[in-house]
Structures are given as structure tokens and as C-alpha cells.
Motif scaffolding. Structure first.
Motif, mmCIF file in Angstrom:
data_model
loop_
_atom_site.group_PDB
_atom_site.id
_atom_site.type_symbol
_atom_site.label_atom_id
_atom_site.label_comp_id
_atom_site.label_asym_id
_atom_site.label_seq_id
_atom_site.Cartn_x
_atom_site.Cartn_y
_atom_site.Cartn_z
ATOM 1 N N LEU A 69 0.890 -1.115 -0.225
ATOM 2 C CA LEU A 69 -0.099 -0.121 0.111
ATOM 3 C C LEU A 69 0.861 1.334 -0.022
ATOM 4 N N LEU A 70 2.218 1.389 0.371
ATOM 5 C CA LEU A 70 3.009 2.553 0.660
ATOM 6 C C LEU A 70 3.751 2.825 -0.614
ATOM 7 N N MET A 71 3.638 2.355 -1.718
ATOM 8 C CA MET A 71 4.547 2.611 -2.908
ATOM 9 C C MET A 71 4.190 4.173 -3.459
ATOM 10 N N ALA A 72 5.480 4.935 -3.609
ATOM 11 C CA ALA A 72 5.367 6.350 -4.139
ATOM 12 C C ALA A 72 4.647 6.001 -5.427
ATOM 13 N N PRO A 73 4.057 7.291 -6.135
ATOM 14 C CA PRO A 73 3.286 7.403 -7.193
ATOM 15 C C PRO A 73 4.410 7.003 -8.333
ATOM 16 N N PHE A 74 5.483 7.497 -8.296
ATOM 17 C CA PHE A 74 6.584 7.231 -9.204
ATOM 18 C C PHE A 74 6.928 6.042 -9.421
ATOM 19 N N ALA A 75 7.130 5.187 -8.381
ATOM 20 C CA ALA A 75 7.524 4.045 -8.114
ATOM 21 C C ALA A 75 6.189 3.301 -8.808
ATOM 22 N N ARG A 76 5.070 3.531 -8.719
ATOM 23 C CA ARG A 76 3.960 2.722 -9.200
ATOM 24 C C ARG A 76 3.876 2.700 -10.467
ATOM 25 N N ILE A 77 4.311 3.932 -11.308
ATOM 26 C CA ILE A 77 4.382 4.035 -12.686
ATOM 27 C C ILE A 77 5.430 3.059 -13.294
ATOM 28 N N LEU A 78 6.516 3.256 -12.687
ATOM 29 C CA LEU A 78 7.833 2.247 -13.023
ATOM 30 C C LEU A 78 7.277 0.762 -13.227
ATOM 31 N N ALA A 79 6.800 0.641 -12.008
ATOM 32 C CA ALA A 79 6.494 -0.838 -11.595
ATOM 33 C C ALA A 79 5.467 -1.222 -12.794
ATOM 34 N N LEU A 80 4.409 -0.359 -12.908
ATOM 35 C CA LEU A 80 3.443 -0.916 -13.762
ATOM 36 C C LEU A 80 4.002 -1.125 -15.372
ATOM 37 N N CYS A 81 4.732 -0.149 -15.736
ATOM 38 C CA CYS A 81 5.426 -0.283 -17.038
ATOM 39 C C CYS A 81 6.285 -1.555 -17.014
ATOM 40 N N TRP A 130 13.867 -13.821 -2.593
ATOM 41 C CA TRP A 130 13.763 -12.947 -1.387
ATOM 42 C C TRP A 130 14.194 -11.578 -1.870
ATOM 43 N N LEU A 131 13.426 -10.523 -1.435
ATOM 44 C CA LEU A 131 13.919 -9.296 -1.725
ATOM 45 C C LEU A 131 13.021 -8.455 -0.767
ATOM 46 N N THR A 132 13.970 -7.415 0.031
ATOM 47 C CA THR A 132 13.505 -6.667 1.227
ATOM 48 C C THR A 132 12.277 -5.764 0.494
ATOM 49 N N GLN A 133 11.038 -5.683 1.302
ATOM 50 C CA GLN A 133 9.884 -5.073 0.620
ATOM 51 C C GLN A 133 10.307 -3.653 0.598
ATOM 52 N N GLY A 134 9.657 -3.009 -0.183
ATOM 53 C CA GLY A 134 10.156 -1.374 -0.539
ATOM 54 C C GLY A 134 9.849 -0.953 -1.724
ATOM 55 N N PRO A 135 9.844 0.299 -2.265
ATOM 56 C CA PRO A 135 9.600 0.857 -3.486
ATOM 57 C C PRO A 135 10.518 -0.109 -4.570
ATOM 58 N N GLY A 136 9.971 -0.705 -5.864
ATOM 59 C CA GLY A 136 10.470 -1.388 -6.725
ATOM 60 C C GLY A 136 10.353 -2.955 -6.375
ATOM 61 N N PHE A 137 9.649 -3.225 -5.477
ATOM 62 C CA PHE A 137 9.696 -4.453 -5.017
ATOM 63 C C PHE A 137 8.759 -5.461 -6.116
ATOM 64 N N VAL A 138 7.673 -4.798 -6.515
ATOM 65 C CA VAL A 138 7.097 -5.719 -7.453
ATOM 66 C C VAL A 138 7.926 -5.674 -8.784
ATOM 67 N N ARG A 139 8.241 -4.766 -9.358
ATOM 68 C CA ARG A 139 9.017 -4.595 -10.507
ATOM 69 C C ARG A 139 10.273 -5.348 -10.637
ATOM 70 N N ASN A 140 10.908 -5.842 -9.448
ATOM 71 C CA ASN A 140 12.046 -6.435 -9.414
ATOM 72 C C ASN A 140 11.867 -8.101 -8.938
ATOM 73 N N THR A 141 10.721 -8.199 -8.841
ATOM 74 C CA THR A 141 10.160 -9.755 -8.419
ATOM 75 C C THR A 141 9.277 -10.319 -9.634
ATOM 76 N N LEU A 142 8.216 -9.734 -9.339
ATOM 77 C CA LEU A 142 7.087 -10.261 -10.379
ATOM 78 C C LEU A 142 7.388 -9.987 -11.614
ATOM 79 N N GLY A 143 7.610 -8.559 -11.828
ATOM 80 C CA GLY A 143 7.836 -7.867 -13.005
ATOM 81 C C GLY A 143 8.925 -8.519 -13.865
ATOM 82 N N THR A 144 9.917 -9.138 -13.204
ATOM 83 C CA THR A 144 11.161 -9.596 -14.131
ATOM 84 C C THR A 144 10.841 -11.122 -14.403
#
Length: 286
Positions: free
Chosen positions: A4-16, A79-93
Motif C-alpha cells: 500500500l505504500l508505494m510512491a506514485p513514481f514507483a507505481r508508474i515504473l512498476a506498472l510499465c 527474496w527481496l526486502t519490501q520497499g519501492p521497486g519490490f513488484v518491479r524487481n520480482t514479479l515484473g522480471t
């Protein structure tokens, strides 16, 4: 709560990144799903109790094990520490195929059906704020209340004039020398040591941490707050956008193993709410 705490910019990057990864995978296999079928590949935080831990003793680890058992496969973690970029660097890749504990309807991922609903809670030392069930209670005025910066309760506390004495903790502290595994654990420890008077925390973390603190605490779900900002959330699993077959497979398991999942949640003192109403559900009622 982890998503729930992703910054808007991180959300855009992750979604892309998710959209690109899904499109590339679909072109390569001519199928919408790129899921590995012989193992359950889970994206997880190695130090985020009570949710997950490398030792696999968090409640999300236990629920992942239930899913794998039903699918007749083993669990493998990335395993990856939760934080901005978590979705992008796990599920997204494509390193894993499912994220546990995502807010239902998240714009970063496609979510399964929710497997529980919970709420933010007021945590106090036992006997000090008996009967306080809402943030507008005058007994909280001027009290030092610990809260994670950027979470929904902060806005509500601002509306009620509780910010002046509020102690906001940064949501992502990457300092390896930090004493506590999570920010929520640090806040509960501060409450136990009387550095703060109360805390407002996501219930699934608060219940377990309060019990582990060594100090008798009361955890009260905030069920009387206005709908905005929301204090209650449905929690689901996250999969890549477009992987509908995989989502349906997980939904079938969630339905079939609901009783087992509920037991795990209750074992970890997760406050469970009714699907529609803001009321706690007793064991066996869900």
C-alpha cells in the motif's frame, strides 16, 4: 501492509515493467501465462515478520505452503526486502509468479480473490486506554502515538488534530544496523518501553507483535472511522497482469483451502473482519 505504500513514481515504473514483461512473455510462448508449473515461485521479504521470513515461519509463508500442497508442488522463494521497486524487481522480471499479501484491487498487479479482510488497529498498554475504540476519543488528545509515515491513519490523525504529538516512523529504513526487523516492530518496542503512549498499526502485524513484545497490550481494530481514508482492506495474492488462468487456479485453491488459511491467520492473531461490514468475525463464522 506491504503493497500500500508505494510512491506514485514507483507505481508508474512498476506498472510499465509489469506490462513489458507480460507482453514479452506472451509473445515468446504465444500464451498469456508464463508461470512455472512445477514449483510455486513466491516473491517474499526475508525479514518481515509476522508476514514472511527466510525461515518460512511467517503466516504468509504458511499460506504459501498450503497453496503448494494443494497444487502438489514445492515452494521456491525469491527474496527481496519490501520497499519501492519490490513488484518491479520480482514479479515484473519473471523471477517469481505470485506475491502474497497484496491489497485487493492494487494497480501494480492483478489480484486474486481476497483471502482475508482486516483493519488498522489502536495498540495500547493493557489497562491504560480501556474503552477507546476510535481515533476521535478525547483521551488520545496530546498523546504520543506511533504510526508509520504514509499509511492511511496519518491522514485521519491529521483531521483530528493528533499530528502535533504524533511520532511518525519512516516506512523503509534500510540501515543494516537497525535493532528491529521492521518499523512496526520498532514502534511496538517503543510502546512497550513507554517511549510512546499508543500506536496505530496494520492489524495483521499488530496482533502478533503485541503478543511477542513481553508487555501486556490491547489491540483494538479501528472499526468506527469514516470510509475515507479507508482503515480496512481486503488482502489477496498478486499475479502478473494478463495471467488469468493462473489467477483462476489460485482462486480455486483459496476456495478449497479456506478453512486451513483461516486457521493460520487466527494462529497469528490477525484481526479478521466480515467481508462487507466493519465487524470482527468469530472463529467458524467466515
Amino acid at each position: 501492509m506491504h503493497g500500500l505504500l508505494m510512491a506514485p513514481f514507483a507505481r508508474i515504473l512498476a506498472l510499465c515493467a509489469l506490462s513489458l514483461a507480460t507482453a514479452q512473455g506472451a509473445r515468446a510462448q504465444h500464451l498469456p501465462d508464463t508461470v512455472t508449473t512445477d514449483v510455486l515461485r513466491v516473491c517474499g521479504d526475508p525479514g518481515n515478520m509476522p508476514f514472511s521470513e527466510r525461515k518460512e515461519d511467517g503466516f504468509e509463508n504458511k499460506i504459501a505452503a498450503i497453496i503448494a500442497d494443494e497444487l502438489k508442488i514445492k515452494v521456491r522463494y525469491y527474496w527481496l526486502t519490501q520497499g519501492p521497486g519490490f513488484v518491479r524487481n520480482t514479479l515484473g522480471t519473471g523471477l517469481c509468479d505470485v506475491i502474497m499479501g497484496q491489497a485487493f484491487g492494487s494497480d501494480l498487479v492483478q489480484t486474486t480473490n481476497p483471502y482475508y479482510r482486516s483493519a488498522y488497529t489502536l495498540v495500547t498498554r493493557a489497562g491504560e486506554f480501556d474503552g477507546v475504540t476510535a481515533l476521535d476519543d478525547p483521551r488520545l488528545k496530546g498523546k504520543s502515538i506511533g504510526v508509520i509515515a504514509g499509511t492511511p491513519p496519518v491522514n485521519r490523525m491529521g483531521e483530528l488534530g493528533l499530528v502535533s504529538a504524533m511520532k511518525a516512523y519512516a516506512p523503509y529504513q534500510l540501515d543494516p544496523s537497525r535493532k528491529y526487523q521492521t518499523v512496526a516492530a520498532e514502534i511496538v518496542a517503543a510502546l512497550a518501553s513507554k517511549e510512546i503512549d499508543a500506536a496505530v498499526l496494520w492489524g495483521p502485524a499488530a496482533g502478533w507483535l503485541a503478543k511477542q513484545s513481553g508487555t501486556s497490550m490491547t489491540v483494538v481494530p479501528l472499526l468506527k472511522e469514516p470510509e475515507r481514508p479507508p482503515m480496512a482492506y481486503r488482502i489477496a495474492m498478486g499475479v502478473r497482469i494478463g495471467e488469468n488462468d493462473w489467477k483462476r487456479s489460485l482462486n480455486a485453491v483459496l476456495r478449497k483451502r479456506k478453512a486451513d488459511i483461516d486457521k493460520v491467520l487466527r494462529d497469528y492473531d490477525v484481526p479478521l473482519l466480515d467481508e462487507e461490514e466493519n465487524k470482527l468475525v468469530a472463529p467458524g463464522e467466515r
